[in-house]
Design a protein around this motif. Structure first.
Motif, PDB file in Angstrom:
ATOM      1  N   TYR A 114      10.282  -6.604   1.257  1.00  0.00           N
ATOM      2  CA  TYR A 114      11.708  -6.943   1.224  1.00  0.00           C
ATOM      3  C   TYR A 114      12.410  -6.791   2.576  1.00  0.00           C
ATOM      4  CZ  TYR A 114      11.412  -7.280  -3.836  1.00  0.00           C
ATOM      5  OH  TYR A 114      11.078  -7.667  -5.114  1.00  0.00           O
ATOM      6  N   ASP A 115      12.026  -5.795   3.359  1.00  0.00           N
ATOM      7  CA  ASP A 115      12.711  -5.574   4.638  1.00  0.00           C
ATOM      8  C   ASP A 115      12.047  -6.269   5.819  1.00  0.00           C
ATOM      9  OD1 ASP A 115      14.223  -3.978   3.033  1.00  0.00           O
ATOM     10  OD2 ASP A 115      14.117  -2.192   4.291  1.00  0.00           O
ATOM     11  N   TYR A 116      10.751  -6.493   5.698  1.00  0.00           N
ATOM     12  CA  TYR A 116      10.042  -7.094   6.820  1.00  0.00           C
ATOM     13  C   TYR A 116       9.469  -8.477   6.509  1.00  0.00           C
ATOM     14  CZ  TYR A 116      10.348  -2.600   9.190  1.00  0.00           C
ATOM     15  OH  TYR A 116      10.813  -1.460   9.804  1.00  0.00           O
ATOM     16  N   GLY A 117       9.774  -8.998   5.319  1.00  0.00           N
ATOM     17  CA  GLY A 117       9.313 -10.340   4.973  1.00  0.00           C
ATOM     18  C   GLY A 117       7.807 -10.458   4.885  1.00  0.00           C
ATOM     19  N   GLY A 118       7.168  -9.414   4.373  1.00  0.00           N
ATOM     20  CA  GLY A 118       5.711  -9.423   4.249  1.00  0.00           C
ATOM     21  C   GLY A 118       5.216 -10.474   3.271  1.00  0.00           C
ATOM     22  N   TRP A 119       3.924 -10.743   3.333  1.00  0.00           N
ATOM     23  CA  TRP A 119       3.342 -11.805   2.504  1.00  0.00           C
ATOM     24  C   TRP A 119       3.180 -11.380   1.041  1.00  0.00           C
ATOM     25  CZ3 TRP A 119      -1.449 -10.781   0.240  1.00  0.00           C
ATOM     26  CH2 TRP A 119      -2.136  -9.675   0.740  1.00  0.00           C
ATOM     27  N   ALA A 120       3.240 -10.073   0.776  1.00  0.00           N
ATOM     28  CA  ALA A 120       3.118  -9.577  -0.606  1.00  0.00           C
ATOM     29  C   ALA A 120       3.530  -8.110  -0.637  1.00  0.00           C
ATOM     30  CB  ALA A 120       1.689  -9.728  -1.109  1.00  0.00           C
ATOM     31  N   MET A 121       3.776  -7.586  -1.845  1.00  0.00           N
ATOM     32  CA  MET A 121       4.037  -6.157  -1.992  1.00  0.00           C
ATOM     33  C   MET A 121       2.690  -5.447  -2.033  1.00  0.00           C
ATOM     34  SD  MET A 121       7.282  -5.852  -4.621  1.00  0.00           S
ATOM     35  CE  MET A 121       7.303  -4.074  -4.417  1.00  0.00           C
ATOM     36  N   THR A 122       2.220  -5.062  -0.890  1.00  0.00           N
ATOM     37  CA  THR A 122       0.886  -4.488  -0.785  1.00  0.00           C
ATOM     38  C   THR A 122       0.898  -3.290   0.148  1.00  0.00           C
ATOM     39  OG1 THR A 122      -1.432  -4.999  -0.242  1.00  0.00           O
ATOM     40  CG2 THR A 122       0.269  -6.014   1.149  1.00  0.00           C
ATOM     41  N   TYR A 123      -0.176  -2.555   0.134  1.00  0.00           N
ATOM     42  CA  TYR A 123      -0.271  -1.342   0.949  1.00  0.00           C
ATOM     43  C   TYR A 123      -0.505  -1.695   2.420  1.00  0.00           C
ATOM     44  CZ  TYR A 123      -5.368  -1.962   0.881  1.00  0.00           C
ATOM     45  OH  TYR A 123      -6.639  -2.458   1.036  1.00  0.00           O
ATOM     46  N   ALA A 124      -0.465  -0.693   3.279  1.00  0.00           N
ATOM     47  CA  ALA A 124      -0.507  -0.916   4.730  1.00  0.00           C
ATOM     48  C   ALA A 124      -1.892  -1.245   5.267  1.00  0.00           C
ATOM     49  CB  ALA A 124       0.041   0.306   5.454  1.00  0.00           C
ATOM     50  N   HIS A 125      -2.897  -1.244   4.396  1.00  0.00           N
ATOM     51  CA  HIS A 125      -4.276  -1.499   4.813  1.00  0.00           C
ATOM     52  C   HIS A 125      -4.766  -0.458   5.825  1.00  0.00           C
ATOM     53  CE1 HIS A 125      -3.620  -5.228   2.700  1.00  0.00           C
ATOM     54  NE2 HIS A 125      -4.899  -5.500   2.806  1.00  0.00           N
ATOM     55  N   SER A 126      -4.088   0.696   5.825  1.00  0.00           N
ATOM     56  CA  SER A 126      -4.525   1.861   6.589  1.00  0.00           C
ATOM     57  C   SER A 126      -3.946   3.075   5.877  1.00  0.00           C
ATOM     58  CB  SER A 126      -4.023   1.821   8.032  1.00  0.00           C
ATOM     59  OG  SER A 126      -4.217   3.090   8.662  1.00  0.00           O
ATOM     60  N   ASN A 127      -4.800   3.834   5.223  1.00  0.00           N
ATOM     61  CA  ASN A 127      -4.329   4.989   4.468  1.00  0.00           C
ATOM     62  C   ASN A 127      -3.578   5.978   5.352  1.00  0.00           C
ATOM     63  OD1 ASN A 127      -5.463   3.991   2.132  1.00  0.00           O
ATOM     64  ND2 ASN A 127      -7.393   5.088   2.409  1.00  0.00           N
ATOM     65  N   TYR A 128      -4.058   6.135   6.586  1.00  0.00           N
ATOM     66  CA  TYR A 128      -3.421   7.087   7.505  1.00  0.00           C
ATOM     67  C   TYR A 128      -2.007   6.639   7.856  1.00  0.00           C
ATOM     68  CZ  TYR A 128      -8.305   8.451   7.995  1.00  0.00           C
ATOM     69  OH  TYR A 128      -9.578   8.838   7.748  1.00  0.00           O
ATOM     70  N   ALA A 129      -1.848   5.354   8.184  1.00  0.00           N
ATOM     71  CA  ALA A 129      -0.529   4.834   8.556  1.00  0.00           C
ATOM     72  C   ALA A 129       0.432   4.884   7.371  1.00  0.00           C
ATOM     73  CB  ALA A 129      -0.665   3.402   9.078  1.00  0.00           C
ATOM     74  N   GLU A 130      -0.071   4.563   6.176  1.00  0.00           N
ATOM     75  CA  GLU A 130       0.798   4.549   5.003  1.00  0.00           C
ATOM     76  C   GLU A 130       1.238   5.956   4.626  1.00  0.00           C
ATOM     77  OE1 GLU A 130       1.210   2.588   0.579  1.00  0.00           O
ATOM     78  OE2 GLU A 130      -0.180   1.791   2.059  1.00  0.00           O
ATOM     79  N   LEU A 131       0.334   6.917   4.685  1.00  0.00           N
ATOM     80  CA  LEU A 131       0.692   8.295   4.380  1.00  0.00           C
ATOM     81  C   LEU A 131       1.687   8.846   5.411  1.00  0.00           C
ATOM     82  CD1 LEU A 131      -2.746   9.778   3.311  1.00  0.00           C
ATOM     83  CD2 LEU A 131      -0.746   9.431   1.859  1.00  0.00           C
ATOM     84  N   LEU A 132       1.530   8.407   6.644  1.00  0.00           N
ATOM     85  CA  LEU A 132       2.447   8.814   7.698  1.00  0.00           C
ATOM     86  C   LEU A 132       3.855   8.307   7.421  1.00  0.00           C
ATOM     87  CD1 LEU A 132       2.465  10.341  10.408  1.00  0.00           C
ATOM     88  CD2 LEU A 132       2.169   8.125  11.549  1.00  0.00           C
ATOM     89  N   ALA A 133       3.946   7.050   6.965  1.00  0.00           N
ATOM     90  CA  ALA A 133       5.247   6.460   6.662  1.00  0.00           C
ATOM     91  C   ALA A 133       5.880   7.122   5.451  1.00  0.00           C
ATOM     92  CB  ALA A 133       5.094   4.961   6.422  1.00  0.00           C
TER      93      ALA A 133
END
Length: 208
Positions: free
Chosen positions: A189-208
Motif C-alpha cells: 500500500y505505501d510502496y506500490g509493491g507487486w503483492a502483499m508479500t514478505y520481504a524475501h529476507s527474514n533478517y530484513a523483515e524482522l528488522l523492520a
C-alpha cells in the motif's frame, strides 16, 4: 522428507521432469521447475530437501555408513537441482561443508577438510556455469543472479528493492518497528509493491 521425494517422483509427470531439465526463458520465473505437482513452491521444496540432505547424511555417518541411508540424501540433492532453487543449493553446500568441518577431529584435519571442501564447492560452481546440462538446468540462474552476463535478473532486482524498503522502514521506526508481519501491508500500500508479500529476507523483515 524422503517420503516427500518418493511422492514427488510418482506424482510428477515425466514431461515435467524433461521440461525442468531445460533452461527457462526468464531466470526469475517459476516455470519448468519441480514442486507444484506435490503442492510445493519450488523454493519451499528445495529448502525442505536441503534440510533432509543433512539429516540423512548424519544418519549415514551414525549407522556405520550404510548405503541405504545415503540414497535419500543423493535423491534429495538431485531434487534440489531440478527445483532450480539457488538458495537451496547454496544452503546445502554450506551445511555439508560445516557438517564435515565439525565432525573432523584435530585442528590440522579440520583445516585440510575445510580446504578440500571449499575447493570442491568452487569446482561444483564452475561446473554449474560451464557444463551445458547443468547450466541449462540451474547454472543460468546463478549467472543471472550474480550479473555475470552483464545484468541481474528481475528476481534479484526485485528482492534487492524489497530489502531496501525493509531497511527504510526500520530507519523510520528503529525502536518500535512497524509491527509483526506488517511489512507486506506497507510494501503493497505505501510502496506500490507487486503483492502483499514478505520481504524475501527474514533478517530484513524482522528488522523492520
Amino acid at each position: 522428507s524422503f517420503a516427500l521425494v518418493v511422492v514427488l517422483v510418482f506424482a510428477t509427470p515425466l514431461s515435467a521432469w524433461v521440461e525442468s531439465a531445460g533452461a527457462m526463458e526468464d531466470a526469475a520465473s517459476d516455470s519448468n521447475r519441480i514442486g507444484p505437482s506435490v503442492g510445493y513452491h519450488p523454493n519451499a521444496l528445495g529448502h525442505t530437501c536441503a534440510v533432509g540432505v543433512v539429516i540423512w547424511l548424519y544418519k549415514y555417518m551414525k549407522s556405520g555408513r550404510r548405503a541405504v541411508n545415503l540414497l535419500p540424501a543423493v535423491l534429495m540433492c538431485a531434487t534440489i537441482i531440478f527445483t532450480k532453487s539457488r538458495l537451496s543449493i547454496v544452503v546445502t553446500a554450506a551445511c555439508l561443508v560445516l557438517y564435515w568441518f565439525l565432525i573432523s577431529k584435530g585442528f590440522l584435519r579440520k583445516v585440510i577438510v575445510l580446504t578440500v571442501l571449499l575447493l570442491v564447492s568452487v569446482l561444483v560452481f564452475w561446473a554449474l556455469l560451464n557444463v551445458p546440462m547443468l547450466y541449462q538446468i540451474v547454472g543460468f540462474r546463478f549467472e543471472a543472479m550474480l550479473g555475470l552476463s552483464g545484468s541481474v535478473d528481475a528476481s534479484t532486482e526485485t528482492r534487492s528493492e524489497m530489502i531496501a524498503i525493509a531497511l527504510e522502514l526500520f530507519s523510520g521506526n528503529p525502536i518500535t518497528g512497524i509491527g509483526f508481519a506488517n511489512y507486506s501491508y506497507y510494501y503493497f500500500y505505501d510502496y506500490g509493491g507487486w503483492a502483499m508479500t514478505y520481504a524475501h529476507s527474514n533478517y530484513a523483515e524482522l528488522l523492520a
